[in-house]
Write an enzyme that holds these catalytic residues in place. Structure first.
Site, PDB file in Angstrom:
ATOM      1  N   SER A   1      43.032  18.890   7.468  1.00 19.79           N
ATOM      2  CA  SER A   1      44.154  19.340   7.926  1.00 19.79           C
ATOM      3  C   SER A   1      45.326  18.892   6.831  1.00 19.79           C
ATOM      4  CB  SER A   1      44.683  18.873   9.451  1.00 19.79           C
ATOM      5  OG  SER A   1      43.696  19.226  10.217  1.00 19.79           O
TER       6      SER A   1
ATOM      7  N   THR B   1      40.905  11.301  13.428  1.00 23.45           N
ATOM      8  CA  THR B   1      39.323  12.222  13.556  1.00 23.45           C
ATOM      9  C   THR B   1      38.411  11.113  13.779  1.00 23.45           C
ATOM     10  OG1 THR B   1      37.664  12.980  12.048  1.00 23.45           O
ATOM     11  CG2 THR B   1      39.173  11.773  10.897  1.00 23.45           C
TER      12      THR B   1
ATOM     13  N   ASP C   1      35.530  11.400  13.168  1.00 25.32           N
ATOM     14  CA  ASP C   1      34.560  11.405  11.966  1.00 25.32           C
ATOM     15  C   ASP C   1      34.997  10.027  10.980  1.00 25.32           C
ATOM     16  OD1 ASP C   1      33.553  13.598  12.816  1.00 25.32           O
ATOM     17  OD2 ASP C   1      34.733  14.905  11.199  1.00 25.32           O
TER      18      ASP C   1
ATOM     19  N   MET D   1      28.247  12.987  16.343  1.00 25.65           N
ATOM     20  CA  MET D   1      28.862  13.959  15.572  1.00 25.65           C
ATOM     21  C   MET D   1      29.303  13.219  14.034  1.00 25.65           C
ATOM     22  SD  MET D   1      31.398  16.032  17.669  1.00 25.65           S
ATOM     23  CE  MET D   1      30.958  17.632  18.489  1.00 25.65           C
TER      24      MET D   1
ATOM     25  N   ARG E   1      12.416  11.839  22.583  1.00 28.21           N
ATOM     26  CA  ARG E   1      13.080  12.760  23.341  1.00 28.21           C
ATOM     27  C   ARG E   1      14.802  12.702  22.476  1.00 28.21           C
ATOM     28  NH1 ARG E   1       8.852  13.805  25.346  1.00 28.21           N
ATOM     29  NH2 ARG E   1       8.603  14.032  27.474  1.00 28.21           N
TER      30      ARG E   1
ATOM     31  N   GLN F   1      31.889  13.158  22.850  1.00 30.02           N
ATOM     32  CA  GLN F   1      32.520  12.218  21.784  1.00 30.02           C
ATOM     33  C   GLN F   1      33.877  12.359  21.346  1.00 30.02           C
ATOM     34  OE1 GLN F   1      29.091  11.765  18.605  1.00 30.02           O
ATOM     35  NE2 GLN F   1      28.724  13.587  19.690  1.00 30.02           N
TER      36      GLN F   1
HETATM   37  O1  F6P Z   1      35.667  16.725  12.965  1.00 27.61           O
HETATM   38  C1  F6P Z   1      35.410  16.708  14.228  1.00 27.61           C
HETATM   39  C2  F6P Z   1      34.376  17.317  14.439  1.00 27.61           C
HETATM   40  O2  F6P Z   1      34.085  16.794  16.162  1.00 27.61           O
HETATM   41  C3  F6P Z   1      32.981  16.830  13.958  1.00 27.61           C
HETATM   42  O3  F6P Z   1      32.431  15.576  14.166  1.00 27.61           O
HETATM   43  C4  F6P Z   1      31.872  18.079  14.473  1.00 27.61           C
HETATM   44  O4  F6P Z   1      31.137  18.524  13.380  1.00 27.61           O
HETATM   45  C5  F6P Z   1      33.056  19.335  14.393  1.00 27.61           C
HETATM   46  O5  F6P Z   1      34.127  18.612  14.691  1.00 27.61           O
HETATM   47  C6  F6P Z   1      32.752  19.972  15.619  1.00 27.61           C
HETATM   48  O6  F6P Z   1      33.800  20.990  15.796  1.00 27.61           O
HETATM   49  P1  F6P Z   1      33.901  22.217  16.803  1.00 27.61           P
HETATM   50  O7  F6P Z   1      34.971  21.515  17.751  1.00 27.61           O
HETATM   51  O8  F6P Z   1      34.572  23.368  15.947  1.00 27.61           O
HETATM   52  O9  F6P Z   1      32.732  22.473  17.603  1.00 27.61           O
END
Ligand code: F6P
Length: 357
Positions: free
Chosen positions: A113, A134, A136, A178, A274, A282
């Site tokens: 963004s 984020t 991430d 994620m 598993r 998350q």
């Molecule tokens: O960037 C944040 C995030 O949650 C990532 O960790 C993940 O890959 C992606 O967005 C998932 O995006 P969407 O909401 O489009 O499934």
């Protein structure tokens, strides 16, 4: 100083916990200067679509309501690219800003963004300040982005919960988290959740390395194990496990947990495996104390920068101090992956976690 009277605020990219606390902080800080705040709906869509979609925000939107304590975005967000060209969108964005009479826009977003919206602002001559968020944690030049800490806590809670059933059934349980192409979330969660193995996109791994670790656990007399895998991890050969794309052709991550589970099962009989794919939970949960205070601090600083006449910057936190960087620097820095030489990675290796070669 500045002659700002009216600003916009929008959230862009994947949502996360803490966004509403950021919005509240921006609104409350702006109101101290007597500015009006327009909350733009659904990321940049609220300014690029017609009719424009927005609402006027005042401190009363957030006082005596649960909003700042909740995840998600009060304003809505936009996490998929759009088909129109950047030029067309930038023009509509700029026209929207001018129609509303906004003197500047505060953009709460991740690395993508910061790149896209700062480009719109640049092309349309709109003043912008960015606030990093984020799960991430891959926005460059800031140590922490809003939402990351809460996501780490959610993954850690999941590992705590998985540990008990792993022990009952003598299994190696895999948690896929994620993080897109960055391993921050996986690494921090693996450390906090005392995982035995953590695979991240930045570090190559081998099946033999995982098996060696599982066998070592077995030999020690322990009958369960926890494995964390970041969604962006590739196969041993460096290939993506999925070619899935969203409706406009962007890559969708996921599936590496199942891939690794199948590989372990086919080659090692010491533990049954598993997989739990944690998914979008998350991005939810009430923001942690850390994310709330980060949200307030960064929101207030964004408004402060505008009040001092600074624009085209992203606020950041570096060595515990609030600072800011020019958006050009932020965009040039790209995406901040997990540094394979970081203290977190070193500590993981030091305590015997398998994290690849
Ligand atoms: O960037 C944040 C995030 O949650 C990532 O960790 C993940 O890959 C992606 O967005 C998932 O995006 P969407 O909401 O489009 O499934």
């Amino acid at each position: 100083m500045t002659n700002i009277k009216k600003i916009g605020v929008l959230t862009s990219g994947g949502d996360c916990a803490g966004l509403n606390a950021v919005i509240m902080s921006v609104v409350n800080a702006a109101s101290q200067f007597g500015w009006q705040v327009y909350g733009i709906h659904d990321g940049t869509d609220g300014l690029t679509n017609r009719p424009l979609s927005y609402e006027i925000l005042t401190p009363s939107n957030f006082s005596d309501t649960p909003w700042p304590r909740l995840a998600g975005s009060y304003l809505g967000s936009l996490n998929t690219g759009v088909k129109e060209s950047q030029e067309v969108l930038a023009k509509r964005f700029g026209d929207g800003v001018r129609e509303l009479g906004l003197d500047a826009v505060v953009v709460v977003g991740g690395d993508g963004s910061m790149n896209i919206v700062s480009n719109y602002c640049h092309m349309a001559g709109v003043k912008m300040v960015g606030i990093p968020k984020t799960i991430d944690n891959d926005t460059p030049l800031t140590e922490f982005s809003v939402g990351f800490n809460t996501a780490c806590q959610i993954c850690t809670n999941a590992l705590d919960d998985l540990m008990t059933t792993a022990r009952s059934h003598h299994r190696a349980l895999i948690l896929e988290v994620m993080g897109r192409d960055a391993g921050h979330l996986a690494m921090h969660a693996a450390l906090a959740g005392f995982a035995d193995v953590c695979l991240v996109p930045e570090i190559r791994w081998s099946l033999q390395g995982i098996i060696n670790k599982l066998e070592q656990i077995k030999q020690s007399g322990r009958t369960s194990a926890l494995i964390v895998v970041s969604e962006g991890v590739k196969t041993e050969n460096g290939e993506a496990v999925t070619n899935a794309v969203n409706m406009i052709g962007e890559k969708i991550n996921g599936g590496i947990g199942d891939y690794i589970s199948n590989l372990i099962n086919a080659n090692y009989k010491g533990f049954q495996t598993r997989v739990t794919k944690l998914g979008h939970v998350q991005r939810s949960g009430n923001p942690t104390a850390f994310d709330r205070s980060l949200a307030i601090v960064l929101g207030a600083e964004a408004v402060n920068l505008l009040a001092e006449g600074h624009t085209d910057r992203m606020v950041a936190i570096t060595r515990g101090k609030v600072t800011s960087f020019s958006l050009d620097e932020v965009v040039a820095a790209g995406t901040a992956g997990l540094d394979a030489a970081s203290s977190y990675v070193k500590a993981a290796r030091a305590i015997g976690m398998y994290i690849g070669e």
